[in-house]
Design an enzyme around this catalytic site. Structure first.
Site, short mmCIF file in Angstrom:
data_model
loop_
_atom_site.label_atom_id
_atom_site.label_comp_id
_atom_site.label_asym_id
_atom_site.label_seq_id
_atom_site.Cartn_x
_atom_site.Cartn_y
_atom_site.Cartn_z
CB VAL A 1 132.12 102.51 83.84
CG1 VAL A 1 133.25 103.45 84.19
CG2 VAL A 1 130.84 103.28 83.54
CE1 TYR B 1 119.86 108.77 86.87
CE2 TYR B 1 118.41 109.32 88.70
CZ TYR B 1 119.61 109.48 88.03
OH TYR B 1 120.57 110.33 88.53
CB ALA C 1 115.14 100.44 89.73
N1 NAD Z 1 122.79 116.16 87.65
C1 NAD Z 1 121.93 115.76 88.58
O1 NAD Z 1 120.93 116.44 88.87
C2 NAD Z 1 122.17 114.48 89.35
C3 NAD Z 1 121.42 114.25 90.50
C4 NAD Z 1 121.61 113.07 91.22
C5 NAD Z 1 122.55 112.16 90.79
N2 NAD Z 1 123.26 112.41 89.66
C6 NAD Z 1 124.22 111.40 89.25
O2 NAD Z 1 125.50 111.99 89.17
C7 NAD Z 1 126.30 111.28 88.22
C8 NAD Z 1 127.00 112.26 87.32
O3 NAD Z 1 126.01 112.98 86.64
P1 NAD Z 1 126.25 114.43 86.03
O4 NAD Z 1 125.09 115.22 86.45
O5 NAD Z 1 127.63 114.90 86.28
O6 NAD Z 1 126.01 114.05 84.49
P2 NAD Z 1 126.86 114.36 83.19
O7 NAD Z 1 126.00 113.89 82.07
O8 NAD Z 1 127.35 115.76 83.20
O9 NAD Z 1 128.12 113.39 83.36
C9 NAD Z 1 128.05 111.99 83.27
C10 NAD Z 1 129.33 111.51 82.62
O10 NAD Z 1 129.33 110.09 82.66
C11 NAD Z 1 129.86 109.63 81.44
N3 NAD Z 1 129.39 108.28 81.19
C12 NAD Z 1 128.11 107.86 81.07
N4 NAD Z 1 128.07 106.56 80.83
C13 NAD Z 1 129.37 106.14 80.79
C14 NAD Z 1 129.99 104.89 80.58
N5 NAD Z 1 129.26 103.80 80.34
N6 NAD Z 1 131.33 104.81 80.63
C15 NAD Z 1 132.09 105.91 80.89
N7 NAD Z 1 131.55 107.13 81.07
C16 NAD Z 1 130.21 107.23 81.03
C17 NAD Z 1 129.34 110.61 80.40
O11 NAD Z 1 130.13 110.58 79.21
C18 NAD Z 1 129.45 111.92 81.15
O12 NAD Z 1 130.68 112.57 80.91
C19 NAD Z 1 125.35 110.31 87.51
O13 NAD Z 1 125.52 109.01 88.05
C20 NAD Z 1 123.98 110.85 87.87
O14 NAD Z 1 123.00 109.85 87.85
C21 NAD Z 1 123.12 113.55 88.93
#
Ligand code: NAD
Length: 251
Positions: free
Chosen positions: A57, A155, A157
């Site tokens: 992405v 993060y 920001a």
């Molecule tokens: N887990 C938490 O506690 C939490 C809390 C708040 C927000 N978030 C947000 O939720 C979202 C999902 O996180 P998650 O916890 O499921 O993490 P995760 O690591 O399980 O999943 C993230 C996915 O994004 C993919 N990814 C990362 N960069 C990419 C790129 N450039 N192109 C395509 N795919 C890409 C990774 O391969 C991975 O499969 C993130 O944006 C994260 O910041 C997570």
């Protein structure tokens, strides 16, 4: 469930914890889903109504290709759920005084520029489909400071930037019937949260900050909120920044 019957959706980060739960929820709710991630190994196999798509992405061409694939296959696009993102600690993110420029750039590119690129690619298809719903994954750390335990300032920001972008897009695209909303989870039980989940001091803090849950949220709880915002039940809702944080941001 038929909450998303007839909808065509793109979910990014679909090999991850929240993205994977969203793909399952959206499919079970009647949507057809293009599941996009750069990690091919974690994507679900192709099935009825489910297209795996390997793409990064942060690559503008990959974003355009994903939208082209979906419209060529199903003739429309109604929902974009941007979950792809990362925690930049291992790239040099941290408190501002020790955050590296490389860490800053990786995090802002991966978490914020990526949302811009996917939205830019998707908007023409959403418009020609008669409107739709974009749901962006921010974080409670885009709303409140993370103290010592969550001191990754690039993060924070990036997630605050998603909130600004969400509201700006919501106000601009409302006449074209494109709704744009953001979710702000607290700590969620996913691979990204592995470091926090394994650290007792952090978990004690999370239990205190998420009293409704007494611990981390599940990825399914975040997926359910996304499905609501993607659905026609939220037809009058745009520009909303919705915490899914067990009470963290209410304190
Ligand atoms: N887990 C938490 O506690 C939490 C809390 C708040 C927000 N978030 C947000 O939720 C979202 C999902 O996180 P998650 O916890 O499921 O993490 P995760 O690591 O399980 O999943 C993230 C996915 O994004 C993919 N990814 C990362 N960069 C990419 C790129 N450039 N192109 C395509 N795919 C890409 C990774 O391969 C991975 O499969 C993130 O944006 C994260 O910041 C997570």
């Amino acid at each position: 469930m038929s909450e998303l019957a007839g909808k065509v959706a793109i979910v990014t980060g679909a090999a991850g914890g929240i993205g994977g739960a969203a793909v399952a929820h959206f499919l079970a709710s009647g949507a057809r889903v293009l599941a996009m991630d750069r990690a091919a190994a974690g994507l679900p196999a192709a099935a009825e109504g489910l297209l795996p798509f390997v793409g990064d992405v942060t690559d503008a061409e990959a974003c355009v290709a994903a939208v082209a694939r979906v419209t060529a296959t199903w003739g429309a696009l109604h929902v974009l759920f941007n979950t792809a993102g990362l925690s930049g600690r291992r790239y040099g993110d941290g408190p501002v005084h020790s955050c590296t420029e490389a860490g800053w750039d990786v995090v802002l590119n991966s978490n914020l520029k990526s949302v811009f690129l996917m939205c830019r690619a998707a908007i023409p298809a959403l418009v020609s489909s008669g409107g739709g719903s974009i749901v962006n994954l921010s974080s409670v750390l885009g709303l409140v400071g993370g103290g010592d335990l969550f001191a990754t300032h690039a993060y924070a920001a990036s997630k605050a930037g998603i909130i600004g972008l969400t509201r700006a897009m919501a106000s601009h695209y409302a006449p074209q019937r494109i709704r744009v909303n953001a979710l702000c989870p607290g700590l969620v039980q996913t691979p990204m949260a592995a470091r926090a989940l394994a650290d007792e001091a952090t978990m004690e803090y999370v239990r205190r900050m998420q009293p409704l849950l007494g611990g981390p949220a599940s990825p399914q709880q975040v997926a359910a909120a996304a499905a609501f915002l993607a659905s026609d039940a939220a037809a009058a809702i745009t520009g909303v920044v919705l915490p899914v944080d067990g009470g963290w941001s209410a304190q």
